[in-house]
Design an enzyme around this catalytic site. Sequence first.
Site, short mmCIF file in Angstrom:
data_model
loop_
_atom_site.label_atom_id
_atom_site.label_comp_id
_atom_site.label_asym_id
_atom_site.label_seq_id
_atom_site.Cartn_x
_atom_site.Cartn_y
_atom_site.Cartn_z
N ARG A 162 0.82 -1.22 0.00
CA ARG A 162 0.00 0.00 0.00
C ARG A 162 0.86 1.27 0.00
O ARG A 162 0.61 2.22 -0.74
CB ARG A 162 -0.89 -0.05 1.24
CG ARG A 162 -2.21 0.61 1.06
CD ARG A 162 -3.09 0.34 2.26
NE ARG A 162 -4.12 -0.62 1.96
CZ ARG A 162 -4.15 -1.86 2.44
NH1 ARG A 162 -3.21 -2.29 3.25
NH2 ARG A 162 -5.13 -2.67 2.12
N ILE A 163 1.89 1.27 0.85
CA ILE A 163 2.72 2.48 0.96
C ILE A 163 3.58 2.65 -0.30
O ILE A 163 3.66 3.75 -0.86
CB ILE A 163 3.62 2.43 2.22
CG1 ILE A 163 2.77 2.32 3.49
CG2 ILE A 163 4.51 3.66 2.29
CD1 ILE A 163 3.55 2.04 4.77
N ILE A 201 12.22 3.90 4.62
CA ILE A 201 11.06 4.27 5.45
C ILE A 201 10.41 3.02 6.02
O ILE A 201 9.26 3.06 6.44
CB ILE A 201 10.03 5.11 4.64
CG1 ILE A 201 9.65 4.42 3.32
CG2 ILE A 201 10.52 6.52 4.40
CD1 ILE A 201 8.47 5.06 2.59
N SER A 202 11.13 1.89 6.02
CA SER A 202 10.51 0.67 6.54
C SER A 202 10.99 0.38 7.96
O SER A 202 10.41 0.89 8.92
CB SER A 202 10.75 -0.50 5.59
OG SER A 202 12.13 -0.76 5.44
N ARG A 203 12.06 -0.40 8.09
CA ARG A 203 12.65 -0.65 9.40
C ARG A 203 14.16 -0.66 9.23
O ARG A 203 14.68 -1.11 8.20
CB ARG A 203 12.21 -2.02 9.95
CG ARG A 203 10.78 -2.07 10.44
CD ARG A 203 10.57 -1.22 11.70
NE ARG A 203 9.20 -1.30 12.19
CZ ARG A 203 8.22 -0.44 11.88
NH1 ARG A 203 8.47 0.59 11.09
NH2 ARG A 203 7.01 -0.59 12.38
N ASP A 249 14.63 7.18 7.76
CA ASP A 249 13.68 7.51 8.85
C ASP A 249 13.77 6.46 9.95
O ASP A 249 13.17 6.62 11.00
CB ASP A 249 12.24 7.59 8.30
CG ASP A 249 11.27 8.10 9.37
OD1 ASP A 249 11.65 9.03 10.11
OD2 ASP A 249 10.16 7.54 9.49
N GLU A 293 17.03 2.59 17.70
CA GLU A 293 16.45 3.94 17.61
C GLU A 293 16.30 4.47 19.04
O GLU A 293 15.65 3.80 19.84
CB GLU A 293 15.09 3.90 16.93
CG GLU A 293 15.19 3.70 15.44
CD GLU A 293 13.84 3.47 14.77
OE1 GLU A 293 12.82 3.48 15.48
OE2 GLU A 293 13.81 3.25 13.57
N HIS A 328 12.20 8.21 13.03
CA HIS A 328 11.06 7.32 12.82
C HIS A 328 9.74 8.10 12.94
O HIS A 328 8.93 7.86 13.83
CB HIS A 328 11.10 6.16 13.82
CG HIS A 328 10.24 5.00 13.41
ND1 HIS A 328 10.55 3.70 13.73
CD2 HIS A 328 9.07 4.93 12.71
CE1 HIS A 328 9.62 2.88 13.26
NE2 HIS A 328 8.71 3.62 12.64
N ILE A 329 9.58 9.04 12.01
CA ILE A 329 8.41 9.91 12.08
C ILE A 329 7.50 9.76 10.86
O ILE A 329 6.73 10.65 10.52
CB ILE A 329 8.82 11.41 12.25
CG1 ILE A 329 9.86 11.82 11.20
CG2 ILE A 329 9.31 11.67 13.66
CD1 ILE A 329 10.14 13.31 11.16
N GLY A 330 7.60 8.60 10.20
CA GLY A 330 6.78 8.38 9.00
C GLY A 330 5.29 8.57 9.24
O GLY A 330 4.57 9.04 8.36
O1 DGY Z 1 4.75 0.65 11.45
C1 DGY Z 1 4.31 1.76 11.21
O2 DGY Z 1 3.19 1.95 10.74
C2 DGY Z 1 5.14 2.95 11.49
O3 DGY Z 1 6.48 2.65 11.59
C3 DGY Z 1 4.66 3.66 12.73
O4 DGY Z 1 4.87 2.98 13.85
#
Ligand code: DGY
Length: 354
Positions: A188-189, A268-270, A294, A299, A318-320
């Site tokens: 989705r993202i 933007i994942s992990r 991010d 972290e 980590h502010i996505g």
């Molecule tokens: O997993 C997620 O949706 C983001 O990292 C927010 O925690």
Amino acid sequence: MPAEGRGWAAAEVGGAAERTVPERPGVMAEQELPGLLIMDVGGTHGVQESLAALLKKHFCVITMKELLENKKEMGKKIQSIFVSECRPAIDKELLESLPNLKVIGNSGVGVDHLNLKMISNFGVKVTNTPHAVADSTADMGMALMLASARRLVEGSQIAVSPDTKYFAADWLGVEVTRATLGIIGMGRIGYKVAQRARAFEMKILYHNRNRRSKEEEQAVGACYSEMEDLLQQSDFVMLVVNLTPETEKLIGKKELGLMKHTATLINISRGAVIDQDALVEALQNKTIKAAALDVTYPEPLPRNHPLLKLNNVIITPHIGTATVQATHMMAEEAIANMLSVLKCQPIPSEVFPQ
Ligand SMILES: O=C(O)[C@H](O)CO
């Protein structure tokens, strides 16, 4: 945005016939409200009060402090747990103290901080919020890509610093427009990133476990690509996969070595999707041009971490999903999920152990 505004919230509460308190539709009478343990309410995003108010409409909210003060009594009341951004640990001991727990509603899409197998052994369901996070996280990916390409952080430092030259001729960014973007993870993202990138006339390559339909590919102008080709051809590589045993250290020395020397890696994942030591080396040796992250591990990074010393790296904390809108939508989506479990209705977003 009201929950009804999103398709996923359709199962939020029972139909009108089931409602017991007409003036507050969908909310059960006070004494009937199921107990909800809040592990933490958006501690980093400054919306604690309003989130707690939202949860209190549907649940009898119990804090960790209250549980610890009266474990036996409170433990029996708790049927659900709301896990927010701060990702506190849910361990065996906690689960053993909650005999009536039925569901853990994770606020966010990533559930890598939860031991799904152990939780399911307790007969407890886990849900997440894939719909609520998609726009804000995709926006974050674009923001990092643009910030890195146009050197926004350095530019800002120059603008506010009293002793740097205001503009240096050798200080140039690159354009995102018409560049090649490789998206790894087209869920989705990832798809929302592609929609945005299309507006920048980017050439979009993607790699995903499952190929998208022809119509979906055409709608955003994305071409399916093998990982190796994607890494070799992209000016920007964006990681949008879930963290699973298969994706841990997906990008290591070999993959970084395949990327262009002029390319930027965006995550933007992990954090653990990248072999961070290999990334440091690649950035130091200029194997790749830059990184915009991010997410990292741990972290936050320890203050002496080499990534923090590099000027070709942008790191955000980590502010996505750290927007007013996403935080509220995540709570609404989590509430809809948890109520569905408690009411034995179809669950919009359940997560299963692999
Ligand atoms: O997993 C997620 O949706 C983001 O990292 C927010 O925690």
